[in-house]
Design a protein around this motif. Sequence first.
Motif, short mmCIF file in Angstrom:
data_model
loop_
_atom_site.label_atom_id
_atom_site.label_comp_id
_atom_site.label_asym_id
_atom_site.label_seq_id
_atom_site.Cartn_x
_atom_site.Cartn_y
_atom_site.Cartn_z
N GLY A 153 1.27 -41.85 -15.38
CA GLY A 153 1.70 -42.49 -14.15
C GLY A 153 2.89 -43.00 -15.12
O GLY A 153 3.68 -42.91 -16.83
N ILE A 154 3.54 -44.21 -14.88
CA ILE A 154 4.75 -45.05 -15.58
C ILE A 154 4.29 -45.37 -17.20
O ILE A 154 4.62 -45.64 -18.48
CB ILE A 154 5.24 -46.04 -15.28
CG1 ILE A 154 6.02 -44.93 -13.93
CG2 ILE A 154 6.58 -46.58 -15.73
CD1 ILE A 154 6.45 -46.53 -12.71
N ARG A 155 3.19 -46.08 -17.01
CA ARG A 155 2.71 -46.64 -18.17
C ARG A 155 2.45 -45.45 -18.81
O ARG A 155 2.90 -45.44 -21.38
CB ARG A 155 1.03 -47.06 -17.97
CG ARG A 155 0.34 -47.29 -18.94
CD ARG A 155 -0.60 -48.83 -18.75
NE ARG A 155 -0.52 -49.26 -18.24
CZ ARG A 155 -0.77 -49.80 -16.93
NH1 ARG A 155 -2.12 -48.99 -17.02
NH2 ARG A 155 -0.57 -51.16 -16.24
N ALA A 156 1.76 -44.17 -19.20
CA ALA A 156 1.46 -42.98 -20.46
C ALA A 156 3.25 -42.64 -20.67
O ALA A 156 3.29 -42.78 -22.08
CB ALA A 156 1.18 -42.28 -19.81
N LEU A 157 3.93 -43.20 -19.74
CA LEU A 157 5.64 -42.95 -19.98
C LEU A 157 5.86 -42.94 -21.55
O LEU A 157 6.68 -43.74 -22.12
CB LEU A 157 6.59 -41.91 -18.84
CG LEU A 157 6.06 -40.91 -18.37
CD1 LEU A 157 7.22 -40.51 -17.14
CD2 LEU A 157 5.41 -39.98 -18.49
N ARG A 158 6.13 -44.93 -20.74
CA ARG A 158 6.56 -45.98 -21.93
C ARG A 158 5.84 -45.64 -22.88
O ARG A 158 6.49 -46.55 -23.86
CB ARG A 158 5.98 -47.20 -20.16
CG ARG A 158 6.66 -48.39 -21.51
CD ARG A 158 6.61 -50.13 -20.86
NE ARG A 158 7.35 -50.15 -19.40
CZ ARG A 158 6.01 -50.08 -18.19
NH1 ARG A 158 4.90 -50.04 -17.94
NH2 ARG A 158 6.83 -49.74 -16.88
N ASP A 197 -3.04 -52.81 -12.79
CA ASP A 197 -3.00 -53.74 -13.66
C ASP A 197 -1.61 -53.71 -14.04
O ASP A 197 -0.77 -52.83 -14.38
CB ASP A 197 -3.68 -53.33 -15.06
CG ASP A 197 -3.38 -54.44 -16.70
OD1 ASP A 197 -3.82 -54.39 -17.54
OD2 ASP A 197 -2.38 -55.41 -16.49
N THR A 198 -1.47 -55.24 -13.93
CA THR A 198 0.32 -55.30 -13.50
C THR A 198 1.22 -55.46 -15.03
O THR A 198 2.35 -56.46 -14.93
CB THR A 198 0.97 -56.64 -12.68
OG1 THR A 198 -0.01 -58.09 -13.19
CG2 THR A 198 -0.12 -56.33 -11.42
N ASP A 199 0.29 -55.44 -16.17
CA ASP A 199 1.02 -55.70 -17.30
C ASP A 199 2.04 -54.31 -18.46
O ASP A 199 1.59 -53.60 -17.98
CB ASP A 199 0.11 -55.92 -18.02
CG ASP A 199 0.04 -56.90 -19.49
OD1 ASP A 199 1.42 -56.63 -19.80
OD2 ASP A 199 -0.94 -56.15 -21.03
N SER A 200 3.50 -55.08 -17.79
CA SER A 200 4.10 -53.98 -17.98
C SER A 200 5.06 -54.81 -19.07
O SER A 200 5.73 -55.49 -18.24
CB SER A 200 4.43 -53.63 -16.95
OG SER A 200 3.67 -52.83 -16.14
N PRO A 201 5.11 -55.41 -20.32
CA PRO A 201 5.87 -55.25 -21.07
C PRO A 201 6.76 -55.22 -21.29
O PRO A 201 7.05 -53.97 -20.66
CB PRO A 201 4.94 -55.41 -22.55
CG PRO A 201 4.20 -54.48 -22.24
CD PRO A 201 3.55 -54.82 -20.85
N GLU A 202 8.41 -55.81 -21.30
CA GLU A 202 9.46 -54.78 -21.56
C GLU A 202 9.34 -54.24 -22.65
O GLU A 202 8.20 -53.95 -23.83
CB GLU A 202 10.32 -55.55 -22.00
CG GLU A 202 10.96 -56.84 -21.29
CD GLU A 202 11.99 -55.44 -19.97
OE1 GLU A 202 12.63 -55.21 -19.83
OE2 GLU A 202 11.99 -56.33 -19.20
N LEU A 203 10.08 -52.47 -22.40
CA LEU A 203 10.12 -51.62 -24.12
C LEU A 203 9.90 -52.04 -25.09
O LEU A 203 8.95 -51.36 -26.03
CB LEU A 203 10.60 -50.25 -23.06
CG LEU A 203 11.29 -49.05 -23.90
CD1 LEU A 203 9.51 -48.25 -23.85
CD2 LEU A 203 12.14 -48.22 -23.62
N SER A 204 11.06 -52.70 -25.13
CA SER A 204 11.92 -53.29 -27.12
C SER A 204 10.30 -54.52 -27.25
O SER A 204 10.08 -53.70 -28.63
CB SER A 204 13.05 -54.46 -26.58
OG SER A 204 12.43 -55.43 -25.45
N ALA A 205 9.22 -55.55 -26.44
CA ALA A 205 8.39 -55.52 -26.91
C ALA A 205 7.63 -54.39 -27.42
O ALA A 205 6.48 -54.29 -28.23
CB ALA A 205 7.51 -56.00 -25.50
#
Length: 466
Positions: free
Chosen positions: A62-67, A31-39
Amino acid sequence: MTPQNMTEQHLDPTLVADFLARIEEVSPAQDTDSPELSALVDRFAALPAPPGAVVVIALPNGIRALRFFFAVSLAGHTPVLLSPSTPVTRVREVARELGACALVRAAIRAEGVHGVTRIGGADLGVFTDWPHQQHGPGHVILMSSGTSGMATGCLHRLDALLRNARRHSGSIGQGQGDTALVSLPVYYSFALVAQVLGGLVSGSRLVMAGPPFSVANYLETVTGRGVTLSSLTPSLVKSVVTAGGELPPPLRALSVGGQALDPSYVSRLLKLNPELGLYVTYGLTEAGPRVSTLAAHREPPHRHGSVGLPLAGVEVLTRPADTGERELLVRSDTVYRRRVGEPAPSKRGDLIEPGLLATGDMGHVDDDGYVYIHGRSSDFAMVRGEKVSTATVRRAAESLPGVVRAATRIAGVDDDSAVLELDVFVDDAVPPSEAEMRRHLRSLLTRNELPLTVRIQPLRAGEHHK
């Protein structure tokens, strides 16, 4: 702002965003849905809950969990990471005990949340069936994996975790020029604080891989991704040594944490890798979590059974224990503030007073200040290389109607081959079958906690309270 001058009182959004941009995944999510951290921060700030509310995050490594973890923190709430394989019933139980306001999961189906929306490649839903607990901004809950109950966590200040990460990174010489491999689940305090937050405060680049772990993939990742620093559990170290034990460049340092590493493996690793910096570490979730580090490559062989010297700002003491041994105590400004969720079934990790922790580990500190661990208290064991709370397994079995009590035993010759066996003592009137018991356990326990053998033992009249 750079990691060196980042204050420990708060996270800087720009620094966090830059850090996330430096993380590389070996197997990135589809899944490429990676919004800005601010969002994401704005979305969590808009939750119908007071500041410091608890948000449960159960996502794959992964990065998603950390984001999501950092977004919840930056929004002023309290994140708690769970294994993505946690059964639905268990997720809801943890959330209820913690008074969580929201859940983030790859796909939410039946956890009892409302208003589910899709954001950042995951589902977000709100719990409405219980009052929401709040801890104020700047807190994190670390689940007491393997050493406490199903829904027992430790409330930490985020600034204390960052401080602990900085001290640990300093003890292993981690810096901005390093590429650190994260091959352990980030819902474990060792991976989250020592590796992830350690990378944040030291300015290192991270590579995230697995689980699952395989030696071939590990070695390939080290060489292919330019890894200079890696952290493994003793069980994974044993797998590497059994497969040959030679670690390829550019790896310059390996840290070991989670359990004590047998001195023979320390010596074998150093013999096979004479240029390797080998750091044996000790810690526990309640301590924040890292306590001590042994730079084994700089020490004589007689110290290879030690877990090293306490980190800066940490003191290790001892007191007499009921077993005749001495129990290790840890004094530090990174010790957890209090337990949250359900009461812990054991005294391991109890607070004696603010900043002073009873570890439940038996050991001693020698005249030169080196810490040695002789053994651990009851109520948990190593099963196939993973920490398992036997109290959690017993309580899960005893929650089924008709079960009077349960008993666990560990069978096997060592930690890596050990298996868990469960005896379930039932009332003759309404005894559950073995199949019913296994279905019930699967709904509450993780894969590592499931017993290999389940024996149903009917109780005769008069035996119920033995």
